[in-house]
Design a protein around this motif. Structure first.
Motif, PDB file in Angstrom:
ATOM      1  N   ILE A  57       0.862  -1.185   0.000  1.00  0.00           N
ATOM      2  CA  ILE A  57       0.000   0.000   0.000  1.00  0.00           C
ATOM      3  C   ILE A  57       0.899   1.237   0.000  1.00  0.00           C
ATOM      4  N   THR A  58       0.736   2.079  -0.995  1.00  0.00           N
ATOM      5  CA  THR A  58       1.423   3.371  -1.014  1.00  0.00           C
ATOM      6  C   THR A  58       0.359   4.443  -1.153  1.00  0.00           C
ATOM      7  N   VAL A  59       0.334   5.358  -0.204  1.00  0.00           N
ATOM      8  CA  VAL A  59      -0.599   6.471  -0.280  1.00  0.00           C
ATOM      9  C   VAL A  59       0.209   7.740  -0.470  1.00  0.00           C
ATOM     10  N   SER A  60      -0.013   8.416  -1.588  1.00  0.00           N
ATOM     11  CA  SER A  60       0.638   9.712  -1.783  1.00  0.00           C
ATOM     12  C   SER A  60      -0.427  10.799  -1.660  1.00  0.00           C
ATOM     13  N   TYR A  61       0.009  11.965  -1.178  1.00  0.00           N
ATOM     14  CA  TYR A  61      -0.920  13.069  -0.906  1.00  0.00           C
ATOM     15  C   TYR A  61      -0.573  14.246  -1.791  1.00  0.00           C
ATOM     16  N   TRP A  62      -1.601  14.892  -2.299  1.00  0.00           N
ATOM     17  CA  TRP A  62      -1.449  15.947  -3.301  1.00  0.00           C
ATOM     18  C   TRP A  62      -2.408  17.093  -2.999  1.00  0.00           C
ATOM     19  N   SER A  63      -2.001  18.281  -3.428  1.00  0.00           N
ATOM     20  CA  SER A  63      -2.825  19.456  -3.124  1.00  0.00           C
ATOM     21  C   SER A  63      -4.082  19.530  -3.987  1.00  0.00           C
ATOM     22  N   ASP A  64      -4.028  18.946  -5.201  1.00  0.00           N
ATOM     23  CA  ASP A  64      -5.155  19.088  -6.125  1.00  0.00           C
ATOM     24  C   ASP A  64      -5.103  18.018  -7.219  1.00  0.00           C
ATOM     25  N   LEU A  65      -6.215  17.851  -7.906  1.00  0.00           N
ATOM     26  CA  LEU A  65      -6.332  16.815  -8.937  1.00  0.00           C
ATOM     27  C   LEU A  65      -5.412  17.075 -10.124  1.00  0.00           C
ATOM     28  N   GLU A  66      -5.196  18.335 -10.438  1.00  0.00           N
ATOM     29  CA  GLU A  66      -4.343  18.686 -11.583  1.00  0.00           C
ATOM     30  C   GLU A  66      -2.907  18.195 -11.348  1.00  0.00           C
ATOM     31  N   SER A  67      -2.417  18.309 -10.127  1.00  0.00           N
ATOM     32  CA  SER A  67      -1.072  17.818  -9.809  1.00  0.00           C
ATOM     33  C   SER A  67      -0.990  16.300  -9.956  1.00  0.00           C
TER      34      SER A  67
END
Lengths: 105, 105
Positions: A57-67
């Motif tokens: 399981i790898t969960v990455s976090y992003w500020s927005d869908l475009e990124s």
């Protein structure tokens, strides 16, 4: 990098990548390291958490869908995705989710 | 239970629980098993994925926020949460997220 990602106040986005590996290890570790190295440099990247036992399981976090979309289309990442489907993963699921709330200690 | 959760077409919800353990193992394994046994019986439960290396990641999937809230308030689960904060986890983060899209092989 901290083991539990330090993320801002929601909302932000999570990409939950769950995978089962094949027995073919060739190039996998190097590519995984390279993808992490690249991911942290991307605009909108907030953090990542990862563990593997029977399942990875790898969960990455992003500020927005475009990124998230830009990272999915990144040249080296596209090649990694191709090799993943072809060689390293027998099965995987990617889920794009909007984090609405979080808490912890 | 399959290792990669079989979830319906989005939208649905994910609870991403990331944790660091203390060295105190007393009762932990039994409680983890009991919570899994209970969780799968809850209304709205869709599936779960879990792995631990340096960090533990458990992602459970739910049909709606109301089911997540009910599970959080379940009596035995509340006691497990209390023991987790007090004894088993040195640090944790829980994130509630709405899965908007998924794909895989």
């Amino acid at each position: 990098m901290s083991l539990i990602a330090t993320t801002p106040k929601p909302p932000y986005y999570a990409v939950i990548f769950t995978s089962l590996r094949t027995e073919d290890d060739e190039g996998y570790g190097e590519m995984a390291n390279r993808m992490l190295e690249l991911a942290v440099q991307q605009e909108g990247f907030l953090g990542v958490e990862s563990a593997r036992e029977d399942v990875g399981i790898t969960v990455s976090y992003w500020s927005d869908l475009e990124s998230i979309k830009r990272w999915k289309q990144h040249g080296e990442h596209r090649e990694a995705q191709r090799l993943g489907r072809q060689t390293w993963y027998s099965s995987f699921k990617t889920r794009i989710a909007k984090v609405e709330r979080d808490y912890g200690i």
